[in-house]
Design a protein around this motif. Structure first.
Motif, PDB file in Angstrom:
ATOM      1  N   SER A  56      -4.632 -23.814 -38.642  1.00 46.09           N
ATOM      2  CA  SER A  56      -3.733 -24.745 -37.955  1.00 46.09           C
ATOM      3  C   SER A  56      -2.305 -24.573 -38.435  1.00 46.09           C
ATOM      4  O   SER A  56      -2.067 -24.281 -39.610  1.00 46.09           O
ATOM      5  N   THR A  57      -1.364 -24.762 -37.506  1.00 41.10           N
ATOM      6  CA  THR A  57       0.058 -24.659 -37.829  1.00 41.10           C
ATOM      7  C   THR A  57       0.811 -25.853 -37.242  1.00 41.10           C
ATOM      8  O   THR A  57       1.297 -25.783 -36.113  1.00 41.10           O
ATOM      9  N   PRO A  58       0.907 -26.957 -37.992  1.00 43.63           N
ATOM     10  CA  PRO A  58       1.704 -28.082 -37.524  1.00 43.63           C
ATOM     11  C   PRO A  58       3.192 -27.767 -37.672  1.00 43.63           C
ATOM     12  O   PRO A  58       3.628 -27.309 -38.729  1.00 43.63           O
ATOM     13  N   ASN A  59       3.937 -27.970 -36.603  1.00 45.07           N
ATOM     14  CA  ASN A  59       5.384 -27.720 -36.610  1.00 45.07           C
ATOM     15  C   ASN A  59       5.724 -26.315 -37.093  1.00 45.07           C
ATOM     16  O   ASN A  59       6.740 -26.090 -37.744  1.00 45.07           O
ATOM     17  N   GLY A  60       4.829 -25.359 -36.795  1.00 44.90           N
ATOM     18  CA  GLY A  60       5.064 -23.965 -37.148  1.00 44.90           C
ATOM     19  C   GLY A  60       4.769 -23.600 -38.589  1.00 44.90           C
ATOM     20  O   GLY A  60       5.014 -22.471 -39.008  1.00 44.90           O
ATOM     21  N   ASN A  61       4.221 -24.532 -39.366  1.00 46.14           N
ATOM     22  CA  ASN A  61       3.929 -24.293 -40.780  1.00 46.14           C
ATOM     23  C   ASN A  61       2.432 -24.143 -41.006  1.00 46.14           C
ATOM     24  O   ASN A  61       1.647 -24.910 -40.456  1.00 46.14           O
ATOM     25  N   LEU A  62       2.038 -23.182 -41.825  1.00 42.56           N
ATOM     26  CA  LEU A  62       0.626 -23.063 -42.185  1.00 42.56           C
ATOM     27  C   LEU A  62       0.205 -24.220 -43.081  1.00 42.56           C
ATOM     28  O   LEU A  62       0.989 -24.706 -43.884  1.00 42.56           O
ATOM     29  N   THR A  63      -1.034 -24.632 -42.927  1.00 45.69           N
ATOM     30  CA  THR A  63      -1.627 -25.638 -43.806  1.00 45.69           C
ATOM     31  C   THR A  63      -2.594 -24.921 -44.743  1.00 45.69           C
ATOM     32  O   THR A  63      -2.698 -23.695 -44.725  1.00 45.69           O
TER      33      THR A  63
END
Length: 93
Positions: free
Chosen positions: A35-42
């Motif tokens: 998953s990438t919320p707001n383009g960031n990896l979690t």
């Protein structure tokens, strides 16, 4: 190999909503989630959560309720036996 697809029950969620997921692909294969919320990896990078497609090549399930910390635009990917599908959605306050 059949194509892989990922769908959620909606494209916009509010805090507290619980998402429902459906994955189709090859039968009896492990699902790998990123998953990438707001383009960031979690920390969810090819996480398996012990989930697999069934004999018909389908997996359905729900995730935890969305929280304030998860508000934003998301792109979620699932990989089934090397094949990739994605779904974009938004979590709002």
């Amino acid at each position: 190999m059949p194509p892989v697809s990922l769908s959620l029950d909606r494209t916009t969620y509010r805090e507290g909503d619980v998402p429902s997921y459906t994955v189709t692909g090859e039968p009896d294969k492990v699902l790998q989630w990123t998953s990438t919320p707001n383009g960031n990896l979690t920390s969810e990078v090819e996480a398996t959560y012990s989930r697999s497609t069934n004999a018909a090549g389908v997996w359905t399930g729900t995730g935890p309720a969305w929280t304030t910390a998860q508000v934003g635009s998301w792109l979620t990917y699932v990989r089934v036996n090397g094949r990739l599908a994605q779904f974009a959605f938004t979590v709002t306050p």
